[in-house]
Enzyme design. Sequence first.
Site, PDB file in Angstrom:
ATOM      1  N   HIS A 245       0.790  -1.219  -0.037  1.00  0.00           N
ATOM      2  CA  HIS A 245      -0.248  -0.044   0.102  1.00  0.00           C
ATOM      3  C   HIS A 245       0.805   1.458  -0.074  1.00  0.00           C
ATOM      4  CE1 HIS A 245      -3.503   2.659   1.801  1.00  0.00           C
ATOM      5  NE2 HIS A 245      -2.505   3.209   2.088  1.00  0.00           N
ATOM      6  N   GLU A 246       1.652   1.328   1.089  1.00  0.00           N
ATOM      7  CA  GLU A 246       2.789   2.463   0.792  1.00  0.00           C
ATOM      8  C   GLU A 246       3.700   2.348  -0.287  1.00  0.00           C
ATOM      9  OE1 GLU A 246       2.354   4.933   3.316  1.00  0.00           O
ATOM     10  OE2 GLU A 246       0.885   3.668   4.391  1.00  0.00           O
TER      11      GLU A 246
ATOM     12  N   HIS B 171       1.947   4.432  -2.993  1.00  0.00           N
ATOM     13  CA  HIS B 171       2.135   6.144  -2.892  1.00  0.00           C
ATOM     14  C   HIS B 171       3.448   6.016  -3.233  1.00  0.00           C
ATOM     15  CE1 HIS B 171      -1.495   6.388  -0.722  1.00  0.00           C
ATOM     16  NE2 HIS B 171      -1.388   5.909   0.429  1.00  0.00           N
TER      17      HIS B 171
END
Length: 412
Positions: A21-22, A25
């Site tokens: 998820h990170e 980003h």
Amino acid sequence: MMYLIGVALFALVILISVSLHEAGHMLTAKAFGMKVTKYFVGFGPTLWSFKRGETEYGLKGIPLGGFCKIVGMTPQDDDVDPADEPRAMWRFPLWKRTVVMSAGSVTHFLLAIVTLWLAAMFIGLPNPELAKPQPAYVKITDCVIVGATANRDCIPGDPASPAKQAGLQDDDKITAINGVPVATYNDLVNEIRKLPAGSQATVNYQRGGADQQVNVNLASVQRPPVDNPEGPVSAVSALGVQGPIPPPGVPVMVKYNAVEAVPATADYTGNLAVGTVQSLQRIPQKIPALWDAVTGEPRDADTPISVVGASRLGGEAVEHSAWEIFVLLFVSLNFFIGVFNLLPLLPLDGGHIAISWFERARSWVAARLGKPDPGRVDYYKLMPVTYVVILIGGAFTLLTITADIINPITLF
């Protein structure tokens, strides 16, 4: 031993998905030219790190998530080097900021979809035919739950199942109640509920192709209306069966080839999206049941679970070699996290997206009215609301974790 391995394995795959998820980003921010200074897995003290280019990568001591630091996420960030101002995130076009902030949730969705596609080929997906109304084949329970919380295991003091006492067996097909035909399991439930609480019923059923009949002394239980699970409870009759169950010979899971797996995955994903939204809507209604579970009442199987609870369920699945449950649980949790992070609340990603679009809408309205551009939202003014969201979210997380530790939901 296998249970502990399963718990650790599920916790690991969730940590990996949150780390990805990170990474979503980070990678999109870098692709657009934003400056990313840190990407770490975990929180707390740094165990190990290295620097490549302008970004420090590393591992923290508490493996409960991860983070990446993008320079200038808000105009109020006060740690932006003057040389980095042109690359501050808030200076980039709205669509690029939206892509970066939604990339984490998109990563979860992609993980879920790809996992489903692979599962459709190698493990199978739930048979879609079983989602349609099914004949009233039943599984006999050991007891009936008198109270309104029906989704729990039997405990000492629960009345014995009327169906079991009357000699009904698993895989019997109920065909009529007091002479009224029942075509589906829902019809069966509705007919039983129409009878006076604790009355007697004549049950027609088929076993091995032979028609049979038995008189059953029904139990009296407290239940909400069939069409309104959150409605007021009242005394109704219960037969002591579960369903619908698959008809004999009908597979619960169906495998597909690579091409067939695409529409099967799409159908399952659509149903999962609807179910996730409905689960989010039910969370406030389930908080009292969670508190009851913490204070010693039986755990309602329809209450929310934390990552701790999900890991325990994953451990049970591995212990019983039910890998299809392990995989579908991983898929469901990823989808839920993806949707939850898009809620328009700070400090969630959806909150940052909502503010960015609000700024654009406010500027557009001001321009149409011939007024000066009101500029960027002051995040400092939103901090009280953010703290309230964090406080409520933290309390809810603590409640679910506590329930999952002292009174967990079980599968087997």
